[in-house]
Design an enzyme around this catalytic site. Structure first.
Site, short mmCIF file in Angstrom:
data_model
loop_
_atom_site.label_atom_id
_atom_site.label_comp_id
_atom_site.label_asym_id
_atom_site.label_seq_id
_atom_site.Cartn_x
_atom_site.Cartn_y
_atom_site.Cartn_z
N THR B 645 0.65 -1.19 0.16
CA THR B 645 0.04 -0.15 0.06
C THR B 645 0.80 1.29 -0.04
OG1 THR B 645 -0.27 -0.32 2.29
CG2 THR B 645 -2.14 -1.08 1.03
N LYS B 712 6.31 7.54 9.26
CA LYS B 712 6.25 9.04 8.74
C LYS B 712 5.27 8.68 7.45
CE LYS B 712 11.05 10.36 9.68
NZ LYS B 712 12.30 10.70 8.74
N GLY B 713 4.10 9.29 7.77
CA GLY B 713 3.07 9.28 6.70
C GLY B 713 3.73 9.62 5.44
N GLU B 716 1.30 11.95 1.17
CA GLU B 716 1.26 13.13 0.55
C GLU B 716 2.72 13.35 0.05
OE1 GLU B 716 -1.41 16.11 2.42
OE2 GLU B 716 -1.29 14.66 3.94
#
Lengths: 342, 754
Positions: B645, B712-713, B716
């Site tokens: 993902t 860590k996202g 974006e």
């Protein structure tokens, strides 16, 4: 969207009887979209998709020594896939394959495709002034965002671009449209179907309200295989042309005997560039001659604030199409004889 | 790195079984259609509903007259997309403003009636944007709590004047719309004074709080449900005024009401990414070290609301600049209020910065990769705070190797127009991707049953990122189950409060809360396992594995035996996670609609994820057509919970970046301030044919400081920098600098002619 009466015509006679007051729908890929947007609000829709049951020729592709006959209800994808068309009329196969998306081409009929209406953004949104949609209301595109708009065949009343691809291919193949009406059947050159906007941009074609397109007729030609369609757009697929060029060339020992050139994406109607054709006759087909022809093709261009790039772009597209067509090799004789396809 | 588990809801989505909010079947449902303005500025002179009301089947035409007093205007900036409730307004603030809602028995009747609402206006001349008169310019600093001040350090003017090599350039980014596949919609149902709203939302907790205020209700009587979301990208983050208005309509007709916006209405009644203009001045020494950096931004916003993105917050800290000057200004025009769109600050501002980096590298005659290396830093040049981790140059090195950057160096790094393939000019370019690592409060409930199944509940949002899958993986791993044995419920305000699906916080926040709740269950099982079980085992050696509780090397027991011992069939734990440094009561604040996002540059250390993107472009020598045959991105984002993902997010991000670079632009008529391209025919996004090779490299990185999950996202991250890499490659191919996006062929042709 407003309520409307919907019925199906089972025969050409029945369709013609309804035609003067009704709007005919086949694939619906353009009309239904415009009904949803409120651009058009027909009170009566007549579905003609069933006509090919009664009159098989309406849905049939015929290719023989006399040429090509495409029933008006043939879907774009069917014609695009036809091996004889690909071999003998590559410009036509290319123009179809480069149009819209495969899903849309599977729905859209050839007759409807020829008559598809402009995608001018100011035409497509009913609250803007538009001389084409609401005669006399003015043109919002003239001084608006007109990057997509035409530079040839424009008027002070309208600069909307003819959006289609196939019509340019038909022009360079000297094709005709078969019209059936209460007075019988008549053949009209594709070149005479569309009207430039002038002071009456709301009059888009020369068809009578009680006539139905029943076929597209393309004559046989010994050089139609040397034809090409080049289309440039803002993305690689599924977009209208910023500029396109259809060319067909009759060459003899490297020199141009005859040429047919039509431009798309840059004009208000499918645009035959006769001056460019004339400029090529007798010349060897090379970059220099192609460039002279391209200059001639756009000699009369009138640009607006955002569409001036269409002149150099259209010229480059035409040069490319000419050079690519000139480099084509004839198809093997078997397919040149053609096949008849049901 | 976690396992590359396929999305647990993937099959449901691709087989059409996932139920999106507008699919919710409801008894006696009525249908609503919005009427919107056709001018951008002025007043409603008259609004005649006679003909509309006469259409058979029409139940209600909700106008200002009818709504009077029943809707409290939203608050902007606390989850509300604007401070205007249009149904309270006589004034027209922007094109396509909601004027009325027609409710009817059928969609067709509602549409027909909506077309018949006759509106007349008193027109004013609107200001469309940057280059039209009548705009108001205000300082960005302080305009929003999100952007308190312009970052500054040292004496920029002096350092810039003294620098031997200088750059002064202006960049423009276009207005863009999110265009999620799923249309915007609201479905509202009342039941004995309790309201349920089904609507695609990135923040059900916040929306419930917003609705309570706008409808003057107790939040306890409101439920917002958003189980599946067909794309959001920020557009479904702040609640728009339509939601409360449809709820009111449902109350008035005493039936459930559904309003699905048209694609065109989505352009004006929801938010968008506003256009920016940026001026960058940079001074460097011959050694390649930047000595002075100034980044000024102008951002468009609406008249009533000061929406600010302030990407200088990130760009000011990206390299070891020396002196830093930044300034953000808002340009207020007659437009709808902009809002979050995938990496709102970074996408435009990093475009400017990274284009400038490329230009400066050229002035210095340096390899653009080496120029970044010379100016790489592990500390913030503004505050001196350190980065918790920063693997930027590792990303550059891995991506450069995989991409074959050496080809450009071999050809002479600044020799433009040198690589050619027939009619196509070939160019290679690169740029930095960066996004703040943020995390938010989150609550979660986990229930484990004796049959070895688990249920995870949190009001977070699966907007397509894979967070539902990642939450299942997290619980499965913590409880020793397989992913198939975990069910995840999300997107319902009745569940434990979850974070806004924004700021790329979801994975870090949700996983941190789920881990905590699983830890609670584990503790209970540990106690059960150790009661009267001989020599005590340490909690550290206690593990849950394959449905077994393993006490230590010698002893294990099936879960069912422990449940028996406890005399129960299920164990449940509710946990609240709050990021370090959060104010007390952060989860309660979340329930009140305050997302409480922490991280990035806000705390005592800097938390950011990085990447490097390399692209190859081909530009047609005759027509200027631009193609991108290859993109390679390497990204370091802490612990990767699910490489499958994660890759999909980064790949999708790079494709987004490609769209922003070459295609996307919302076009505003400068005379009328009206949106001209309002559907996917005229607003172009890349199609499959535009997307060729895209390669994602996940660079290993461990960062235990950012949050308990070490995540860590990255949702974006992928689309930041892409457009600058493409601009850099176009320059390499053609020798022509494009400084505005989208970069379309007409801009190249224009440069060719001058």
């Amino acid at each position: 969207m407003q309520p409307f009466l919907f019925d199906r015509a089972d025969s050409v006679t029945e369709a013609l009887r309804a035609a003067p007051d009704a709007t005919v729908v086949a694939g619906g890929t353009n009309l239904v979209d415009y009904m949803r947007l409120g651009v058009v609000s027909p009170k009566h829709l007549v579905d003609i998709n069933g006509l090919s049951q009664e009159t098989a020729a309406l849905g049939r592709i015929t290719l023989d020594h006399q040429g090509l006959r495409l029933g008006a209800l043939v879907r774009m994808a069917e014609a695009e896939d036809h091996p004889g068309i690909r071999a003998r009329y590559p410009v036509l196969a290319d123009s179809l394959a480069l149009a819209a998306s495969r899903q849309i081409r599977t729905m859209a009929s050839l007759g409807g495709n020829l008559l598809q209406r402009t995608r001018c953004e100011y035409f497509r949104e009913a609250s803007w002034p538009c001389n084409k949609r609401r005669p006399g209301s003015g043109c919002a595109a003239l001084d608006g965002l007109n990057r997509q708009h035409a530079v040839l065949g424009t008027s002070d009343a309208c600069i909307a671009t003819y959006p289609g691809d196939m019509a340019q291919a038909l022009l360079v193949l000297d094709a005709q449209v078969e019209l059936t009406g209460p007075r019988g059947v008549r053949l009209v050159p594709v070149a005479k179907v569309h009207r430039q906007p002038g002071t009456t941009p709301y009059l888009e074609t020369t068809l009578a309200p009680d006539e139905l397109i029943t076929a597209l007729v393309v004559p046989a030609s010994p050089w139609s295989w040397r034809s090409r369609y080049v289309k440039v757009r803002d993305r690689r697929s599924y977009a209208f042309a910023l500029a396109s060029a259809a060319v067909a060339l009759d060459l003899e020992s490297g020199r141009v005997k005859q040429a047919r050139i039509a431009l798309g994406g840059v004009a208000t109607v499918p645009w035959r560039a006769e001056a460019a054709e004339a400029a090529l006759v007798g010349k060897p087909l090379d970059e220099g001659a192609a460039r002279v022809a391209a200059d001639a093709a756009f000699a009369g261009a009138r640009t607006r604030a955002h569409n001036a790039f269409k002149v150099p772009l259209g010229q480059e597209v035409l040069v490319q199409a000419l050079l690519q067509a000139g480099a084509l090799q004839p198809p093997p004789p078997t397919s040149r004889n053609g096949v008849t396809h049901a | 790195m976690g396992a590359p588990v396929a999305r647990i809801d993937g099959r449901l989505k691709v087989t059409g079984q996932a139920r999106y909010p507008a699919d919710t079947p409801l008894h006696n449902l009525a249908h609503a259609v919005m009427v919107t303005s056709t001018i951008a500025r002025g007043r409603i002179r008259s609004l005649d509903t006679t003909a509309a009301a006469a259409v058979p089947g029409v139940l209600l035409v909700l106008t200002r007259d009818r709504a009077q007093g029943q809707l409290t205007a939203p608050k902007f900036g606390t989850g509300g997309s604007t401070s205007i409730q249009p149904l309270n307004e006589e004034r027209i603030w922007h094109d396509g403003q909601m004027l009325a809602i027609v409710v009817a028995e059928t969609q067709e009747a509602a549409q027909e009636a909506a077309d018949l609402v006759a509106v007349t206006y008193d027109h004013d001349t609107p200001s469309a944007g940057f280059d039209t008169s009548g705009v108001e310019i205000v300082a960005g600093a302080g305009a929003s709590p999100m952007y308190p001040e312009d970052p500054k350090a040292g004496d920029f003017d002096t350092a810039f004047k003294a620098a031997p090599v200088v750059l002064d350039a202006t960049y423009n980014t276009a207005a863009q719309h999110h265009n999620p596949m799923e249309l915007f919609s609201t479905t509202a149902e009342w039941n004995n004074g309790r309201l349920t709203v089904y609507e695609p939302s990135q923040f059900v907790a916040g929306w419930r709080a917003q609705l309570a205020k706008q409808l003057d209700m107790d939040a306890a009587n409101i439920r917002v449900v958003s189980e599946y979301i067909g794309g959001a990208f920020g557009s479904k983050g702040p609640m728009t005024p339509r939601t409360a208005a449809v709820a009111l309509a449902a109350k008035l007709v005493q039936r459930p009401v559904r309003c699905v916006c048209t694609r065109a209405q989505g352009y004006t009644t929801a938010t968008f990414r506003a256009e920016t203009r940026q001026r960058i001045r940079m001074g460097a020494g011959r050694d390649g070290k930047i000595r002075a950096f100034s980044h000024e931004g102008w951002e468009l916003t609406s008249r009533p609301d000061d929406y600010v993105v302030g990407g200088t917050e990130t760009t000011a800290r990206l390299y070891a600049y020396g002196a830093v000057h930044t300034k953000v200004q808002l340009v207020k025009a007659d437009r709808n209020t902009p809002g979050y769109m995938r990496s709102p600050p970074e996408t435009p501002y990093v475009f400017g910065l990274e284009c400038a980096m490329d230009e400066m590298a050229e002035k210095l005659g340096l390899d653009p990769v080496e120029f970044r290396r010379v100016n790489d830093t592990q500390a913030d040049p503004v505050s001196g705070k350190r980065y918790t981790s920063r693997s930027l140059m590792r990303c550059y090195d891995e991506a450069a190797a995989a991409f074959g950057w050496q080809r450009r160096l071999d050809a002479g790094v600044w020799k433009t127009g040198a690589m050619r393939d027939g009619d196509w000019l070939v160019g290679l370019g690169c740029a930095t991707a960066v996004y703040p690592t943020q995390v938010a409060p989150c609550a979660a409930r986990v229930r484990l049953t004796a049959d070895g199944k688990a249920l995870v509940q949190t009001a977070a949002h699966e907007i397509g990122t894979g967070v539902r899958t990642v939450a299942a993986q997290t619980a499965a791993q913590a409880l020793g189950l397989s992913v198939e044995d975990v069910t995840v419920e999300m997107g319902d305000s009745a569940l434990p409060a979850g974070p806004v699906a924004g700021g790329s916080v979801s994975t870090a926040s949700v996983c941190s809360a789920v881990l905590k709740a699983c830890g609670g269950i584990r503790d209970k099982l540990y106690r059960a396992a150790t009661i009267n079980s001989g020599p005590p085992a340490t909690p550290e050696s206690f593990t849950l594995r394959d449905g077994m509780a393993v006490l230590d090397s010698g002893r294990s027991a099936p879960l069912s035996a422990l449940f028996q011992k406890l005399g129960t069939t299920q164990l449940e734990d509710y946990a609240e996670f709050a990021p370090e440094g959060s104010a007390p009561g952060a989860v309660e604040q979340l329930r009140q609609g305050n997302p409480g996002i922490m991280g990035g540059a806000k705390g005592p250390v800097l938390m950011y994820a990085f990447g490097a993107e390399f692209v190859e472009v081909r530009v047609h020598a005759r027509t200027g057509e631009i193609r991108v045959p290859r993109m390679v991105g390497a990204f370091a984002a802490g612990r990767i919970m699910n490489p499958r993902t994660a890759r999909s997010q980064l790949l999708g991000g790079m494709i987004w970046g490609l769209g922003a670079a070459l295609h996307e632009m919302t076009e505003i008529d400068p005379r009328r301030a009206r949106t001209v391209n309002r559907d996917l025919q005229d607003y172009l996004v890349p199609v499959n044919a535009d997307v060729e090779g895209v390669e994602v490299i996940l660079v290993p990185e461990t960062d235990t400081e950012v949050n308990p999950a070490g995540v860590k996202g990255l949702g974006e991250l992928g689309n930041v920098g892409t457009s600058s890499a493409i601009a850099s490659a176009i320059y390499h191919a053609t020798g022509r600098r494009l400084r505005d996006i989208p970069m379309r062929l007409d801009k190249l042709l224009q440069l060719q002619q001058t």
